[in-house]
Scaffold this motif. Structure first.
Motif, PDB file in Angstrom:
ATOM      1  N   ALA A 176      34.483  19.767   5.154  1.00 32.51           N
ATOM      2  CA  ALA A 176      33.956  18.511   4.470  1.00 32.51           C
ATOM      3  C   ALA A 176      35.219  17.431   4.030  1.00 32.51           C
ATOM      4  CB  ALA A 176      33.137  18.799   3.163  1.00 32.51           C
ATOM      5  N   GLU A 177      36.324  17.941   3.672  1.00 35.24           N
ATOM      6  CA  GLU A 177      37.629  17.121   3.200  1.00 35.24           C
ATOM      7  C   GLU A 177      37.994  16.441   4.638  1.00 35.24           C
ATOM      8  OE1 GLU A 177      40.191  19.643   1.467  1.00 35.24           O
ATOM      9  OE2 GLU A 177      39.165  19.875  -0.593  1.00 35.24           O
ATOM     10  N   VAL A 178      38.044  17.162   5.647  1.00 37.85           N
ATOM     11  CA  VAL A 178      38.659  16.514   6.776  1.00 37.85           C
ATOM     12  C   VAL A 178      37.724  15.704   7.364  1.00 37.85           C
ATOM     13  CG1 VAL A 178      39.003  17.022   9.391  1.00 37.85           C
ATOM     14  CG2 VAL A 178      39.986  18.588   7.535  1.00 37.85           C
ATOM     15  N   MET A 179      36.439  15.620   7.337  1.00 38.04           N
ATOM     16  CA  MET A 179      35.347  14.864   7.660  1.00 38.04           C
ATOM     17  C   MET A 179      35.431  13.340   6.803  1.00 38.04           C
ATOM     18  SD  MET A 179      32.324  17.235   8.750  1.00 38.04           S
ATOM     19  CE  MET A 179      31.102  15.874   9.038  1.00 38.04           C
ATOM     20  N   SER A 180      35.652  13.752   5.665  1.00 41.05           N
ATOM     21  CA  SER A 180      35.789  12.608   4.715  1.00 41.05           C
ATOM     22  C   SER A 180      36.910  11.700   4.948  1.00 41.05           C
ATOM     23  CB  SER A 180      35.911  13.055   3.216  1.00 41.05           C
ATOM     24  OG  SER A 180      35.984  12.015   2.316  1.00 41.05           O
ATOM     25  N   GLU A 181      38.288  12.545   5.297  1.00 43.19           N
ATOM     26  CA  GLU A 181      39.348  11.750   5.504  1.00 43.19           C
ATOM     27  C   GLU A 181      39.211  11.219   6.912  1.00 43.19           C
ATOM     28  OE1 GLU A 181      42.728  14.408   5.673  1.00 43.19           O
ATOM     29  OE2 GLU A 181      42.339  14.799   3.487  1.00 43.19           O
ATOM     30  N   ALA A 182      38.485  11.617   7.811  1.00 44.02           N
ATOM     31  CA  ALA A 182      38.359  10.886   9.208  1.00 44.02           C
ATOM     32  C   ALA A 182      37.212   9.614   8.774  1.00 44.02           C
ATOM     33  CB  ALA A 182      37.699  11.705  10.041  1.00 44.02           C
ATOM     34  N   ARG A 183      36.300   9.683   8.202  1.00 37.45           N
ATOM     35  CA  ARG A 183      35.338   8.539   7.884  1.00 37.45           C
ATOM     36  C   ARG A 183      36.124   7.505   7.131  1.00 37.45           C
ATOM     37  NH1 ARG A 183      31.890   7.209  10.434  1.00 37.45           N
ATOM     38  NH2 ARG A 183      30.967   9.231  10.703  1.00 37.45           N
ATOM     39  N   ASN A 184      36.894   7.860   6.050  1.00 35.01           N
ATOM     40  CA  ASN A 184      37.572   6.931   5.371  1.00 35.01           C
ATOM     41  C   ASN A 184      38.740   6.258   6.289  1.00 35.01           C
ATOM     42  OD1 ASN A 184      36.360   7.400   3.167  1.00 35.01           O
ATOM     43  ND2 ASN A 184      37.960   8.933   2.193  1.00 35.01           N
ATOM     44  N   ALA A 185      39.068   6.989   7.149  1.00 34.55           N
ATOM     45  CA  ALA A 185      40.273   6.313   8.067  1.00 34.55           C
ATOM     46  C   ALA A 185      39.601   5.214   9.149  1.00 34.55           C
ATOM     47  CB  ALA A 185      41.091   7.372   8.959  1.00 34.55           C
ATOM     48  N   GLY A 186      38.215   5.332   9.275  1.00 33.87           N
ATOM     49  CA  GLY A 186      37.630   4.503  10.045  1.00 33.87           C
ATOM     50  C   GLY A 186      37.216   5.249  11.535  1.00 33.87           C
ATOM     51  N   ILE A 187      37.104   6.435  11.614  1.00 32.51           N
ATOM     52  CA  ILE A 187      36.755   7.044  12.726  1.00 32.51           C
ATOM     53  C   ILE A 187      35.098   6.924  12.945  1.00 32.51           C
ATOM     54  CG2 ILE A 187      36.324   9.235  13.990  1.00 32.51           C
ATOM     55  CD1 ILE A 187      39.352   8.445  14.226  1.00 32.51           C
ATOM     56  N   GLU A 188      34.555   6.341  13.869  1.00 31.39           N
ATOM     57  CA  GLU A 188      33.248   6.123  14.000  1.00 31.39           C
ATOM     58  C   GLU A 188      32.485   7.570  14.652  1.00 31.39           C
ATOM     59  OE1 GLU A 188      31.294   2.617  14.218  1.00 31.39           O
ATOM     60  OE2 GLU A 188      33.114   1.892  13.193  1.00 31.39           O
ATOM     61  N   LYS A 189      32.976   7.951  15.619  1.00 32.81           N
ATOM     62  CA  LYS A 189      32.324   9.315  16.400  1.00 32.81           C
ATOM     63  C   LYS A 189      33.006  10.525  16.024  1.00 32.81           C
ATOM     64  CE  LYS A 189      30.631   6.381  19.996  1.00 32.81           C
ATOM     65  NZ  LYS A 189      30.462   6.025  21.226  1.00 32.81           N
ATOM     66  N   MET A 190      32.114  11.461  15.574  1.00 32.11           N
ATOM     67  CA  MET A 190      32.512  12.844  15.176  1.00 32.11           C
ATOM     68  C   MET A 190      31.595  13.679  15.774  1.00 32.11           C
ATOM     69  SD  MET A 190      34.234  13.254  11.422  1.00 32.11           S
ATOM     70  CE  MET A 190      33.439  11.993  10.706  1.00 32.11           C
ATOM     71  N   GLY A 191      32.101  14.827  16.351  1.00 29.20           N
ATOM     72  CA  GLY A 191      31.458  15.901  16.746  1.00 29.20           C
ATOM     73  C   GLY A 191      31.925  17.365  16.391  1.00 29.20           C
ATOM     74  N   PHE A 192      31.113  18.421  16.619  1.00 30.50           N
ATOM     75  CA  PHE A 192      31.588  19.655  16.384  1.00 30.50           C
ATOM     76  C   PHE A 192      31.849  20.475  17.850  1.00 30.50           C
ATOM     77  CE2 PHE A 192      30.169  18.787  11.983  1.00 30.50           C
ATOM     78  CZ  PHE A 192      30.983  19.234  11.360  1.00 30.50           C
ATOM     79  N   ILE A 193      32.654  21.332  18.203  1.00 29.17           N
ATOM     80  CA  ILE A 193      32.683  22.128  19.339  1.00 29.17           C
ATOM     81  C   ILE A 193      32.382  23.372  18.989  1.00 29.17           C
ATOM     82  CG2 ILE A 193      34.288  22.998  20.898  1.00 29.17           C
ATOM     83  CD1 ILE A 193      35.954  20.457  20.866  1.00 29.17           C
ATOM     84  N   THR A 194      31.337  24.108  19.601  1.00 24.04           N
ATOM     85  CA  THR A 194      30.857  25.357  19.461  1.00 24.04           C
ATOM     86  C   THR A 194      30.883  26.058  20.405  1.00 24.04           C
ATOM     87  OG1 THR A 194      28.693  24.759  19.777  1.00 24.04           O
ATOM     88  CG2 THR A 194      29.489  24.641  17.466  1.00 24.04           C
ATOM     89  N   VAL A 195      30.905  27.543  20.464  1.00 25.52           N
ATOM     90  CA  VAL A 195      31.049  28.170  21.671  1.00 25.52           C
ATOM     91  C   VAL A 195      29.575  28.835  21.705  1.00 25.52           C
ATOM     92  CG1 VAL A 195      31.708  30.382  22.535  1.00 25.52           C
ATOM     93  CG2 VAL A 195      33.418  28.968  21.262  1.00 25.52           C
TER      94      VAL A 195
END
Length: 138
Positions: A116-135
């Protein structure tokens, strides 16, 4: 419509219905007028348009893989990364055009708080598209 006279000797009751014949006549006249004028309103101009046979140019944005292991270590495209330099890397990635997609890859034992912290930092930096990689399971 029938009107009653002043003569009291007339025993016929007064007629109080509406005479529909004039209304039908008006409706038929309007129908004919609209049938004549409707084809005149749909005039078109014939022009010869040029033909183009090009496909739109779609660029696939670069992807950035950010991996998190169980101990809380970060890996930016399989390179070790400190938590202190993560915001600068995310801001640099957000400033690029086209903006890369951020793919998060986390261990099964990684705490949700860290993700959650990493996702919050990415959103604050301005990253628009995020996704999770699963197996996928077999």
């Amino acid at each position: 419509m029938a009107f009653g006279g002043f003569d009291q000797g007339d025993t016929r009751p007064l007629q109080s219905d509406i005479n529909m014949v004039p209304l039908i006549d008006v409706m038929l006249v309007l129908l004919i007028v609209f049938m004549i004028t409707a084809p005149l309103l749909t005039h078109s101009i014939k022009i010869d348009l040029p033909q183009a046979s090009s496909a739109p140019n779609q660029e696939k944005p670069e992807t950035v893989t950010l991996a998190l292991d169980e101990a809380g270590k970060l890996y930016w495209n399989n390179e070790a990364l400190d938590k202190a330099t993560l915001p600068a890397r995310l801001a640099a990635a957000a400033a690029r055009t086209p903006q890369p997609e951020l793919h998060l890859r986390a261990d099964r034992g990684t705490r949700y708080e860290v993700i959650a912290e990493v996702m919050s930092e990415a959103r604050n930096a301005g990253i628009e598209k995020m996704g999770f990689i699963t197996v996928p399971e077999p």
